[in-house]
Design a protein around this motif. Structure first.
Motif, PDB file in Angstrom:
ATOM      1  N   THR A 126       0.823  -1.210   0.000  1.00 37.99           N
ATOM      2  CA  THR A 126       0.000   0.000   0.000  1.00 37.99           C
ATOM      3  C   THR A 126       0.853   1.255   0.000  1.00 37.99           C
ATOM      4  N   VAL A 127       1.819   1.328   0.888  1.00 39.88           N
ATOM      5  CA  VAL A 127       2.663   2.526   0.988  1.00 39.88           C
ATOM      6  C   VAL A 127       3.534   2.670  -0.260  1.00 39.88           C
ATOM      7  N   VAL A 164       4.609  -7.316  -8.593  1.00 43.70           N
ATOM      8  CA  VAL A 164       5.756  -7.716  -7.766  1.00 43.70           C
ATOM      9  C   VAL A 164       5.385  -7.696  -6.291  1.00 43.70           C
ATOM     10  N   TYR A 165       4.741  -6.629  -5.851  1.00 44.26           N
ATOM     11  CA  TYR A 165       4.369  -6.565  -4.442  1.00 44.26           C
ATOM     12  C   TYR A 165       3.246  -7.538  -4.109  1.00 44.26           C
ATOM     13  N   GLY A 166       2.420  -7.876  -5.068  1.00 42.18           N
ATOM     14  CA  GLY A 166       1.433  -8.933  -4.855  1.00 42.18           C
ATOM     15  C   GLY A 166       2.105 -10.280  -4.638  1.00 42.18           C
ATOM     16  N   LEU A 167       3.125 -10.567  -5.457  1.00 41.59           N
ATOM     17  CA  LEU A 167       3.880 -11.811  -5.268  1.00 41.59           C
ATOM     18  C   LEU A 167       4.610 -11.823  -3.937  1.00 41.59           C
ATOM     19  N   LEU A 168       5.215 -10.691  -3.559  1.00 41.73           N
ATOM     20  CA  LEU A 168       5.897 -10.622  -2.264  1.00 41.73           C
ATOM     21  C   LEU A 168       4.906 -10.804  -1.117  1.00 41.73           C
ATOM     22  N   ALA A 169       3.707 -10.240  -1.260  1.00 46.12           N
ATOM     23  CA  ALA A 169       2.684 -10.425  -0.235  1.00 46.12           C
ATOM     24  C   ALA A 169       2.244 -11.887  -0.159  1.00 46.12           C
ATOM     25  N   LEU A 170       2.116 -12.530  -1.303  1.00 50.76           N
ATOM     26  CA  LEU A 170       1.757 -13.952  -1.321  1.00 50.76           C
ATOM     27  C   LEU A 170       2.832 -14.793  -0.639  1.00 50.76           C
ATOM     28  N   PHE A 171       4.098 -14.532  -0.970  1.00 47.43           N
ATOM     29  CA  PHE A 171       5.185 -15.246  -0.299  1.00 47.43           C
ATOM     30  C   PHE A 171       5.201 -14.957   1.194  1.00 47.43           C
ATOM     31  N   GLY A 172       4.903 -13.714   1.555  1.00 42.96           N
ATOM     32  CA  GLY A 172       4.846 -13.352   2.972  1.00 42.96           C
ATOM     33  C   GLY A 172       3.754 -14.103   3.701  1.00 42.96           C
ATOM     34  N   MET A 173       2.595 -14.271   3.047  1.00 45.50           N
ATOM     35  CA  MET A 173       1.502 -15.031   3.674  1.00 45.50           C
ATOM     36  C   MET A 173       1.892 -16.493   3.847  1.00 45.50           C
ATOM     37  N   ILE A 174       2.516 -17.047   2.830  1.00 43.78           N
ATOM     38  CA  ILE A 174       2.924 -18.455   2.907  1.00 43.78           C
ATOM     39  C   ILE A 174       3.970 -18.645   4.007  1.00 43.78           C
TER      40      ILE A 174
END
Length: 178
Positions: A126-127, A164-174
């Motif tokens: 978001t930021v 890219v940040y969506g993928l990083l967020a997905l990896f963060g959730m996993i």
């Protein structure tokens, strides 16, 4: 309006600035990850410390940022013309600024350390997208690219950052669940 691309710092200096900002923004979460992994696998203390966490935390996001800005700007230069090097430079400044704001915000994780991975998943994209969007608005008014072709640049840049940040967020959730 001030033209931030008029007096550019050298590209390696900008790279170090962006890397250091990613290190700072990722430091708190990497500290926790290294502490957990170090405890699970009995790692030596010289690996599991704050300095290593600082430098490892920014490595992957910085490499992704540098790869994708290079990947996005080259084809756009052929399609649109214009001053895309100034846009690439400004994106580095915008991301570094967003990371400094994120670093300051992440000190609040001491109040709620168990929610840090979840908040990190929400707040980081978001930021960063907010700062990149504000910079692209600035670039539109500075006429870095012809206004008739600016929509293509905007969609390409914001789409890439969102992906890219969506993928990083997905990896963060996993990783936060595992």
């Amino acid at each position: 309006m001030i033209d931030i691309a008029k007096r550019k710092m050298p590209s390696p200096v900008l790279g170090v600035l962006v890397y250091a900002s990613y290190c700072a923004a990722s430091w708190y979460v990497m500290r926790g990850n290294l502490a957990y992994v170090g405890n699970q696998y009995q790692m030596p203390g010289w690996i599991v410390n704050d300095v290593v966490a600082f430098f490892l935390g920014g490595l992957v996001p910085f490499l992704l940022f540098w790869f994708f800005t290079s990947f996005v700007c080259r084809p756009l230069a052929l399609k649109t013309g214009g001053d895309l090097m100034s846009i690439k430079y400004g994106l580095g400044i915008a991301v570094a600024t967003a990371n400094v704001v994120l670093f300051a915000f992440k000190f609040s994780y001491t109040a709620y350390p168990l929610y840090a991975p979840i908040v990190n998943i929400i707040v980081d994209p978001t930021v960063t997208l907010l700062f990149v969007g504000l910079y692209m608005w600035y670039a539109f008014y500075r006429n870095y690219v012809d206004r008739s072709r600016f929509g293509m640049v905007l969609v390409q840049v914001l789409g890439t950052f969102a992906a890219v940040y969506g993928l990083l967020a997905l990896f963060g959730m996993i990783l936060s669940v595992a």
